[in-house]
Design an enzyme around this catalytic site. Structure first.
Site, PDB file in Angstrom:
ATOM      1  CE1 TYR A   1      -1.108  -5.314   3.581  1.00 43.59           C
ATOM      2  CE2 TYR A   1      -0.111  -6.346   5.501  1.00 43.59           C
ATOM      3  CZ  TYR A   1      -0.061  -6.009   4.162  1.00 43.59           C
ATOM      4  OH  TYR A   1       1.022  -6.376   3.405  1.00 43.59           O
TER       5      TYR A   1
ATOM      6  CD  GLU B   1      -0.493  -6.521   0.164  1.00 38.45           C
ATOM      7  OE1 GLU B   1       0.430  -6.014   0.801  1.00 38.45           O
ATOM      8  OE2 GLU B   1      -0.892  -6.099  -0.927  1.00 38.45           O
TER       9      GLU B   1
END
Ligand code: GDP
Ligand code: MN
Length: 387
Positions: A109, A197
């Site tokens: 992530y 993101e």
């Protein structure tokens, strides 16, 4: 402003952030055409909507052949995709992204966002990336690394190494990773982003680092200097009432509650929403008509609130400064006459030209409930909607 994954990936490509080969399609036939250009199967068929969690909702499918692409695209295109982020009503899928399938060894992530508390830009990363990152953040926050960057100094090589070491990357991956992160940071700054993101950022079986997913949000106040991003706006993904409000330069956000509220000034609007909640009810919207609103803007704002089917009561809270009470009253009366009021309206008004404002409302013949102060107003409206 939000954009689609395929649009975010176009910006990634421009900035040298590695992405899988792929293309957008608007029908199952086009999806097959795109798949055939990718040099082999499997490919991945991905619903394009302005919400995440698509994998969990059945909006991401791996297809091992052209027939399977056709099938998957047929199933996804036009479906009402419900994910943990769409709410129970879901989103209609109108576009799909077809990409080469990758051999995933590991899902990481990575995100870049502004941090208000430190007034820095924070890079967040985790080796536990993938579809359950929200759970990781809630249960084991120590698995998320944060590296803070002073925006005046910009990203330095040691920032990249800090993130890479925190992710326990193999030595051969550190260089490609840090150069990718530097590019991502540059994109974030250049485009006035409020979020970039990548989840997951994958390490492939061939030991490359690739952005498998891409999400970018932009600060609307910076959009005037990014015409290319404004082109990406997709009105199909936006709330119709919010689109209408934006045409009148109103700061309006549709929410889940049933108390519509119209306020001048963002701070006062937030305080009003708080006090509505304190009184036991839920706001149906945020609406800041602006300090210098005209009667016409007030009228448009009030009309938009009235047309929201979820609204069961309205609280008008105006502190007359630059926007005078008489101008506000005029706007409310005009809107009410045109649209008709079918829900109770509580008015709390103070400030410049208050007597004139009260007179206009009183003589309008409208059934308005006046309140002595903010608390009184919130209690009255909450009582009326059954809060
Ligand atoms: P999201 O659920 O909306 O965040 O959509 P993502 O783009 O993150 O995809 C969800 C999941 O699908 C990923 O976490 C992967 O596990 C899987 N996935 C997506 N693309 C591929 C691929 O090329 N190969 C494989 N094996 N899995 C993929
Ligand atoms: Mn994702």
């Amino acid at each position: 402003m939000k954009i689609h994954e395929y649009q975010a990936k176009a910006l990634f490509r421009k900035y040298g952030v590695p992405i899988p080969e792929g293309g957008v399609a608007f029908s199952a036939e086009e999806a097959v055409e795109v798949a055939e250009t990718l040099g082999g199967y499997p490919v991945v068929v991905k619903a394009q909507i302005h919400a995440g969690g698509r994998g969990k909702g059945g909006g991401v499918k791996l297809a091992p052949s052209a027939e399977q692409v056709q099938k998957a695209a047929q199933a996804i295109m036009g479906m009402n995709l419900v994910t943990p982020q769409t709410g129970p009503e879901g989103r209609r899928v109108r576009k799909i992204l077809v990409e080469q399938g990758l051999n995933i060894a590991k899902e990481l992530y990575l995100s870049v966002i502004p941090d208000r508390a430190t007034a820095k830009i924070v890079v967040m990363a985790s080796a536990a990336g993938g579809m359950d990152i929200e759970e990781v953040a809630a249960q084991t926050p120590e698995k998320i690394i944060k590296v803070f960057i002073n925006p005046l100094l910009g990203i330095q090589p040691y920032h990249g190494r800090e993130v890479a070491f925190g992710l326990n990357l193999a030595p051969a991956l550190i260089k490609p990773f840090t150069s990718m992160l530097k590019n991502l940071y540059q994109l974030f700054v250049d485009y006035d982003c409020s979020l970039v993101e990548i989840n997951p950022l994958v390490i492939t079986a061939e030991d490359t680092v690739v952005a498998l997913d891409a999400k970018i949000n932009f600060d609307d106040n910076g959009l005037f200097r990014h015409p290319d991003v404004r082109e990406y706006r997709d009105l199909d993904e936006e709330d119709p009432l919010e689109i209408e409000a934006s045409e009148f330069n109103l700061n309006y956000i549709n929410l889940d509650g049933n108390v519509g509220n119209m306020v001048n000034g963002a701070g006062l609007a937030m305080a009003t929403m708080d006090i509505i909640k304190q009184a036991g009810a839920e706001p149906a919207n945020f609406l800041d008509v602006g300090g210098g609103a005209s009667a016409e803007m007030v009228e448009n704002g009030f009309r938009i609130i009235l047309s929201d089917q979820n609204v069961k009561g309205i609280l008008i809270n105006i502190f007359g400064g630059i926007l005078r009470c008489d101008v506000l009253a005029e706007g409310v009366v005009q809107a009410a006459k045109k649209t008709g009021i079918n829900v109770p309206v509580v008015v709390r008004m103070e400030g410049t030209n208050i007597e004139e404002g009260r007179r206009i409302l009183a003589e309008s013949g409208l059934n308005l409930i006046t309140a002595t102060d903010l608390k009184d107003a919130a209690r009255k409206v909450a009582g009326l909607v059954g809060g």
